[in-house]
Design an enzyme around this catalytic site. Structure first.
Site, short mmCIF file in Angstrom:
data_model
loop_
_atom_site.label_atom_id
_atom_site.label_comp_id
_atom_site.label_asym_id
_atom_site.label_seq_id
_atom_site.Cartn_x
_atom_site.Cartn_y
_atom_site.Cartn_z
N GLY A 151 59.08 75.77 149.24
CA GLY A 151 59.57 75.80 147.86
C GLY A 151 58.58 75.15 146.90
O GLY A 151 58.96 74.45 145.96
N VAL A 204 62.73 80.23 153.76
CA VAL A 204 63.17 79.22 154.73
C VAL A 204 64.43 79.61 155.50
O VAL A 204 64.77 78.99 156.50
CB VAL A 204 63.38 77.83 154.06
CG1 VAL A 204 62.08 77.31 153.47
CG2 VAL A 204 64.50 77.87 153.03
N ASN A 236 61.25 71.15 151.39
CA ASN A 236 61.64 70.90 149.99
C ASN A 236 62.46 72.03 149.38
O ASN A 236 63.25 71.80 148.47
CB ASN A 236 60.37 70.68 149.17
CG ASN A 236 60.62 70.81 147.68
OD1 ASN A 236 61.10 69.87 147.03
ND2 ASN A 236 60.33 71.98 147.11
N SER A 263 69.32 64.82 148.74
CA SER A 263 69.74 64.68 147.34
C SER A 263 70.85 63.65 147.23
O SER A 263 71.67 63.50 148.16
CB SER A 263 70.26 66.02 146.79
OG SER A 263 70.81 65.82 145.49
N TYR A 301 76.29 72.74 147.70
CA TYR A 301 75.00 72.03 147.65
C TYR A 301 75.17 70.61 148.20
O TYR A 301 74.36 70.14 149.02
CB TYR A 301 74.53 72.00 146.20
CG TYR A 301 73.24 71.25 145.97
CD1 TYR A 301 72.00 71.84 146.22
CD2 TYR A 301 73.25 69.94 145.48
CE1 TYR A 301 70.81 71.14 146.00
CE2 TYR A 301 72.08 69.25 145.24
CZ TYR A 301 70.86 69.85 145.50
OH TYR A 301 69.69 69.16 145.28
N1 LIG Z 1 65.73 68.66 140.41
C1 LIG Z 1 66.43 67.59 140.79
O1 LIG Z 1 66.90 66.79 139.98
C2 LIG Z 1 66.66 67.34 142.25
C3 LIG Z 1 67.43 66.22 142.63
C4 LIG Z 1 67.65 66.00 143.98
C5 LIG Z 1 67.11 66.85 144.91
N2 LIG Z 1 66.39 67.92 144.52
C6 LIG Z 1 65.85 68.80 145.54
O2 LIG Z 1 64.46 68.98 145.35
C7 LIG Z 1 64.05 70.23 145.90
C8 LIG Z 1 63.24 71.01 144.85
O3 LIG Z 1 64.09 71.30 143.76
P1 LIG Z 1 63.54 71.61 142.30
O4 LIG Z 1 64.35 70.77 141.40
O5 LIG Z 1 62.07 71.51 142.26
O6 LIG Z 1 64.03 73.13 142.14
P2 LIG Z 1 63.26 74.45 141.64
O7 LIG Z 1 64.32 75.49 141.53
O8 LIG Z 1 62.42 74.14 140.46
O9 LIG Z 1 62.29 74.79 142.83
C9 LIG Z 1 62.78 75.24 144.08
C10 LIG Z 1 61.78 76.18 144.70
O10 LIG Z 1 62.35 76.60 145.97
C11 LIG Z 1 62.14 77.99 146.08
N3 LIG Z 1 63.12 78.60 146.98
C12 LIG Z 1 64.42 78.88 146.73
N4 LIG Z 1 64.97 79.47 147.80
C13 LIG Z 1 64.01 79.55 148.75
C14 LIG Z 1 63.95 80.07 150.07
N5 LIG Z 1 65.02 80.66 150.63
N6 LIG Z 1 62.79 79.99 150.75
C15 LIG Z 1 61.71 79.41 150.18
N7 LIG Z 1 61.69 78.93 148.94
C16 LIG Z 1 62.83 79.00 148.23
C17 LIG Z 1 62.23 78.55 144.66
O11 LIG Z 1 61.59 79.81 144.56
C18 LIG Z 1 61.54 77.45 143.88
O12 LIG Z 1 60.16 77.68 143.75
C19 LIG Z 1 65.33 70.93 146.34
O13 LIG Z 1 65.55 70.71 147.72
C20 LIG Z 1 66.39 70.21 145.54
O14 LIG Z 1 67.65 70.30 146.15
C21 LIG Z 1 66.14 68.19 143.21
#
Ligand SMILES: NC(=O)c1ccc[n+]([C@@H]2O[C@H](COP(=O)([O-])OP(=O)(O)OC[C@H]3O[C@@H](n4cnc5c(N)ncnc54)[C@H](O)[C@@H]3O)[C@@H](O)[C@H]2O)c1
Length: 259
Positions: free
Chosen positions: A22, A73, A99, A151, A165
């Site tokens: 990701g 993934v 990620n 998370s 989630y």
């Molecule tokens: N943004 C936040 O505040 C936050 C808080 C806690 C945890 N997280 C976690 O951080 C991680 C990244 O999140 P983000 O905020 O950067 O989100 P984002 O949506 O900006 O990025 C997520 C990426 O994952 C990719 N993705 C989605 N499904 C996929 C799959 N099946 N296979 C491969 N890639 C896939 C998407 O194309 C995207 O590029 C996630 O696990 C999210 O749960 C984020």
């Protein structure tokens, strides 16, 4: 690289190979950039191959030490294929960052069976497949580092995110411990980082401004988290001399949740 990770400094990590899922955008791109800056060769993988290739090219236009690859993934075979591609290209892989993730905002009683399965499949199955494929590979080599992005939602049930989630991320923290126990004797650590809401485009897009203001006000540190700090935590857990830590979940939520 020393097989049992006896190095004392981060400099010894230079030229290790890391795979981040990701990584086309958001936190994954930030983690990949931090690893790259520390001298890792990095594979930025994503469902969105074109975006992954573009993000990797921004780090390394020549594609020598950063490349973008397709990896869904939810597909265990895709992890196997990418593992083989990276071994062909760079001889070995030593770090996996699980990620990739996504969520939809739906009220609890309206979550459909399809949406529940879809969110769990990406966030939980994806982490499971990554840990299985690379856990076995690292164990056979006697060395490896796995960092799973969990998370706060998995710890407190979530605020802006849904039950699917939150449940999946709770599962990520549990899987982290199960794989850590299994793989520790083979020189492989498995840890989780558990971020609270981050200052990232996806958060500003998915959460209405008034709701976001409420969330920020509820955080003792008074602001959304900085993704660069999460990336630094990942880099620290990925280091060779990080073997004192396994099966852990490091919180980074500005004091929103204390345990
Ligand atoms: N943004 C936040 O505040 C936050 C808080 C806690 C945890 N997280 C976690 O951080 C991680 C990244 O999140 P983000 O905020 O950067 O989100 P984002 O949506 O900006 O990025 C997520 C990426 O994952 C990719 N993705 C989605 N499904 C996929 C799959 N099946 N296979 C491969 N890639 C896939 C998407 O194309 C995207 O590029 C996630 O696990 C999210 O749960 C984020």
């Amino acid at each position: 690289m020393s097989p049992q990770g006896t190095a004392e400094t981060w400099e010894d990590d230079a030229h290790h190979v890391a795979l981040v899922t990701g990584a086309a955008r958001g936190l994954g791109a930030c983690i990949a950039a931090r690893l790259y800056d520390r001298g890792y060769r990095v594979a930025l993988t994503d469902l969105d191959e074109e975006a992954a290739v573009k993000t990797a090219a921004e780090l390394d236009p020549e594609g020598r030490n950063a490349i973008g690859l397709a990896l869904d993934v939810r597909d265990k075979d895709a992890f196997l294929r990418v593992r083989d591609q990276l071994v062909d290209r760079w001889d070995a892989v030593s770090v996996l960052v699980n990620n990739a993730g996504y969520y939809t905002t739906e009220s609890l009683m309206d979550i459909t069976a399809d949406n529940f399965t879809s969110v769990v499949s990406t966030n939980l199955n994806g982490t499971f497949f990554g840990c299985q494929v690379f856990g076995a590979y690292f164990a056979a080599r006697g060395y490896g580092r796995i960092v799973n992005i969990a998370s706060l939602a998995g710890q407190n049930g979530g605020t802006a995110t849904g039950a699917h989630y939150a449940a999946a991320k709770g599962g990520v923290a549990t899987l982290t411990k199960v794989f850590a126990r299994e793989l520790g004797p083979q020189g492989v650590t498995v840890n989780a980082v558990s971020p609270g809401p981050q200052d990232l485009p996806v958060v500003r897009r998915m959460v209405a401004p008034d709701k976001l203001a409420q969330i920020e006000a509820s955080i003792p540190m008074g602001r959304l988290g900085r993704p660069q700090f999460i990336a630094d935590m990942v880099v620290l857990l990925a280091a060779e001399h990080a073997d004192a830590v396994t099966g852990a979940c490091w919180d980074a939520n500005g004091g929103l949740y204390m345990r």
